[in-house]
Enzyme design. Structure first.
Site, PDB file in Angstrom:
ATOM      1  N   GLU A  74      39.057  35.978  49.002  1.00 37.83           N
ATOM      2  CA  GLU A  74      39.496  36.867  47.115  1.00 37.83           C
ATOM      3  C   GLU A  74      40.775  36.657  46.736  1.00 37.83           C
ATOM      4  O   GLU A  74      41.700  37.788  47.131  1.00 37.83           O
ATOM      5  CB  GLU A  74      38.492  38.289  47.407  1.00 37.83           C
ATOM      6  CG  GLU A  74      37.279  38.422  48.297  1.00 37.83           C
ATOM      7  CD  GLU A  74      36.475  39.141  47.593  1.00 37.83           C
ATOM      8  OE1 GLU A  74      35.669  39.624  47.248  1.00 37.83           O
ATOM      9  OE2 GLU A  74      37.481  40.412  47.869  1.00 37.83           O
ATOM     10  N   LYS A 124      31.509  48.972  45.829  1.00 42.43           N
ATOM     11  CA  LYS A 124      32.920  49.751  45.948  1.00 42.43           C
ATOM     12  C   LYS A 124      32.992  51.332  45.828  1.00 42.43           C
ATOM     13  O   LYS A 124      31.670  52.248  46.712  1.00 42.43           O
ATOM     14  CB  LYS A 124      34.162  49.598  44.364  1.00 42.43           C
ATOM     15  CG  LYS A 124      34.021  48.185  44.766  1.00 42.43           C
ATOM     16  CD  LYS A 124      35.158  47.286  43.497  1.00 42.43           C
ATOM     17  CE  LYS A 124      35.049  46.576  44.355  1.00 42.43           C
ATOM     18  NZ  LYS A 124      36.611  44.951  43.119  1.00 42.43           N
ATOM     19  N   SER A 138      35.095  38.160  40.663  1.00 40.60           N
ATOM     20  CA  SER A 138      34.483  37.987  39.312  1.00 40.60           C
ATOM     21  C   SER A 138      33.159  36.822  39.386  1.00 40.60           C
ATOM     22  O   SER A 138      33.312  36.399  38.374  1.00 40.60           O
ATOM     23  CB  SER A 138      35.676  37.625  38.009  1.00 40.60           C
ATOM     24  OG  SER A 138      36.436  39.077  37.888  1.00 40.60           O
ATOM     25  N   ASN A 142      29.129  44.170  47.001  1.00 40.84           N
ATOM     26  CA  ASN A 142      30.156  45.151  47.731  1.00 40.84           C
ATOM     27  C   ASN A 142      30.241  46.434  46.447  1.00 40.84           C
ATOM     28  O   ASN A 142      30.604  46.357  45.588  1.00 40.84           O
ATOM     29  CB  ASN A 142      31.670  44.804  47.628  1.00 40.84           C
ATOM     30  CG  ASN A 142      33.083  45.629  48.011  1.00 40.84           C
ATOM     31  OD1 ASN A 142      32.785  46.601  47.814  1.00 40.84           O
ATOM     32  ND2 ASN A 142      34.089  45.242  48.151  1.00 40.84           N
ATOM     33  N   GLY A 189      37.754  41.330  39.804  1.00 42.24           N
ATOM     34  CA  GLY A 189      38.015  42.800  38.913  1.00 42.24           C
ATOM     35  C   GLY A 189      38.860  42.781  37.569  1.00 42.24           C
ATOM     36  O   GLY A 189      37.805  43.362  36.736  1.00 42.24           O
ATOM     37  N   HIS A 214      39.388  43.948  52.739  1.00 38.65           N
ATOM     38  CA  HIS A 214      39.428  43.487  51.419  1.00 38.65           C
ATOM     39  C   HIS A 214      40.737  43.803  50.833  1.00 38.65           C
ATOM     40  O   HIS A 214      41.543  44.912  51.154  1.00 38.65           O
ATOM     41  CB  HIS A 214      38.526  44.815  50.679  1.00 38.65           C
ATOM     42  CG  HIS A 214      37.814  44.635  49.468  1.00 38.65           C
ATOM     43  ND1 HIS A 214      38.669  44.984  48.326  1.00 38.65           N
ATOM     44  CD2 HIS A 214      36.584  43.812  48.972  1.00 38.65           C
ATOM     45  CE1 HIS A 214      38.572  44.451  46.976  1.00 38.65           C
ATOM     46  NE2 HIS A 214      37.242  43.940  47.521  1.00 38.65           N
ATOM     47  N   GLU A 219      41.710  45.423  48.299  1.00 42.53           N
ATOM     48  CA  GLU A 219      42.161  46.886  47.318  1.00 42.53           C
ATOM     49  C   GLU A 219      42.662  48.021  48.952  1.00 42.53           C
ATOM     50  O   GLU A 219      43.128  48.627  49.271  1.00 42.53           O
ATOM     51  CB  GLU A 219      40.783  47.756  47.007  1.00 42.53           C
ATOM     52  CG  GLU A 219      39.661  46.514  45.267  1.00 42.53           C
ATOM     53  CD  GLU A 219      39.046  46.646  44.904  1.00 42.53           C
ATOM     54  OE1 GLU A 219      37.806  47.373  45.449  1.00 42.53           O
ATOM     55  OE2 GLU A 219      39.393  45.766  44.069  1.00 42.53           O
TER      56      GLU A 219
HETATM   57  C1  PEP Z   1      34.986  42.805  45.249  1.00 46.13           C
HETATM   58  O1  PEP Z   1      35.772  43.553  45.029  1.00 46.13           O
HETATM   59  O2  PEP Z   1      35.217  42.000  46.594  1.00 46.13           O
HETATM   60  C2  PEP Z   1      35.143  41.538  44.610  1.00 46.13           C
HETATM   61  C3  PEP Z   1      34.920  40.043  44.976  1.00 46.13           C
HETATM   62  O3  PEP Z   1      35.079  42.148  42.668  1.00 46.13           O
HETATM   63  P1  PEP Z   1      34.337  41.173  41.167  1.00 46.13           P
HETATM   64  O4  PEP Z   1      33.192  40.458  42.164  1.00 46.13           O
HETATM   65  O5  PEP Z   1      34.427  43.149  40.464  1.00 46.13           O
HETATM   66  O6  PEP Z   1      35.764  41.078  40.780  1.00 46.13           O
END
Ligand code: PEP
Length: 249
Positions: A166, A11, A211, A9, A172, A94, A96
């Site tokens: 998630e 972003k 992460s 992803n 992040g 997601h 976000e």
């Molecule tokens: C994500 O945006 O779905 C995500 C898991 O980000 P990150 O790997 O940076 O934590």
């Protein structure tokens, strides 16, 4: 036996130059027989990424989609448009989107349905905040997010979808859920689906996201209900993303 799946992803990152560089790196990767790779660039880069990866097994997805088919919805992009431009996947729900853009369970379910209507595979994200985890609400919350989609799309819809667990506190932040924490939630997701259909549950790919890095991917993937990863930050570094994919293969 479920196939592994690693999805990047990107972003809201990238430029023409950096995207071209990533595509060049992706084209050099060796594909694994038992694991697939996909990337979700920002909308505007989708056509060039689809073209750039056309000769590979790597597929492309979008990060969001409208629940509407077409019309006066300024700024939105429909599922039909994504399908026409060669997308295979679309991320829905997601965290976000849920927290910054108020995507509710109901809207996420509508986006999921809109995606499937044109043959896209939705990647449904579920996950709890730190406060919800500390209050012991993780399993209930994730179940509610999942049931909102099952109630609206039906259980069979999950046979053509991917679920990504998630935890918001791990996205992040550099904090990863431990393999045990992740496995517990993944197993719960599979059990919830199994109550309605054991066949759909057995075939459902459940990804972990939060992460995921080159050095923690293998221990996560070693768990029986973790079928791959949704990767944010590390998907922008080709060496890291390749190492995560190799751990899944
Ligand atoms: C994500 O945006 O779905 C995500 C898991 O980000 P990150 O790997 O940076 O934590």
């Amino acid at each position: 036996m479920r196939r592994g799946l690693v999805v990047g992803n990107w972003k809201m990152h990238g430029s023409k130059a950096s995207v071209a560089e990533l595509v060049t790196g992706l084209k050099r990767l060796t594909s694994h027989a038992d694991a697939d790779l996909a990337v979700c660039p920002p909308y505007v880069f989708i056509p060039s990424v689809v073209d750039g990866l056309a000769a590979t097994d790597i597929t492309v997805g979008a990060q969001n989609v409208s629940d509407q088919a077409e019309g006066a919805f300024t700024g939105e992009v429909s599922a039909g448009m994504l399908a026409e431009f060669g997308c295979r996947y679309v991320i829905v729900g997601h965290s976000e989107r849920r927290t910054l853009f108020a995507d509710s369970d109901k809207l996420v379910a509508a986006k999921f349905v809109a995606a499937q209507q044109v043959g896209l595979t939705p990647i449904l994200c579920v996950g709890e905040s730190l406060a919800q985890r500390e209050a012991g609400e993780t399993l209930t919350l994730v179940e509610e997010q999942l049931l909102a989609v099952i109630d609206s799309a039906g259980i069979q819809a999950l046979s053509k979808a991917v679920v990504a667990y998630e935890p918001i506190w791990a996205i992040g932040t550099g904090k990863t859920a431990s393999p045990e924490q992740a496995q517990q939630v993944h197993a719960h997701i599979r059990q919830v689906v199994a109550k309605a259909s054991s066949t759909v549950a057995a075939g459902l790919q459940i990804l972990y996201g939060g992460s995921v890095k080159a050095d923690n991917a293998a221990e996560l993937f070693a768990n029986q209900d973790i079928d791959g990863a949704l990767v944010g930050g590390a998907s922008l570094q080709i060496e890291d993303f390749a190492a995560i994919y190799n751990a899944a293969g």
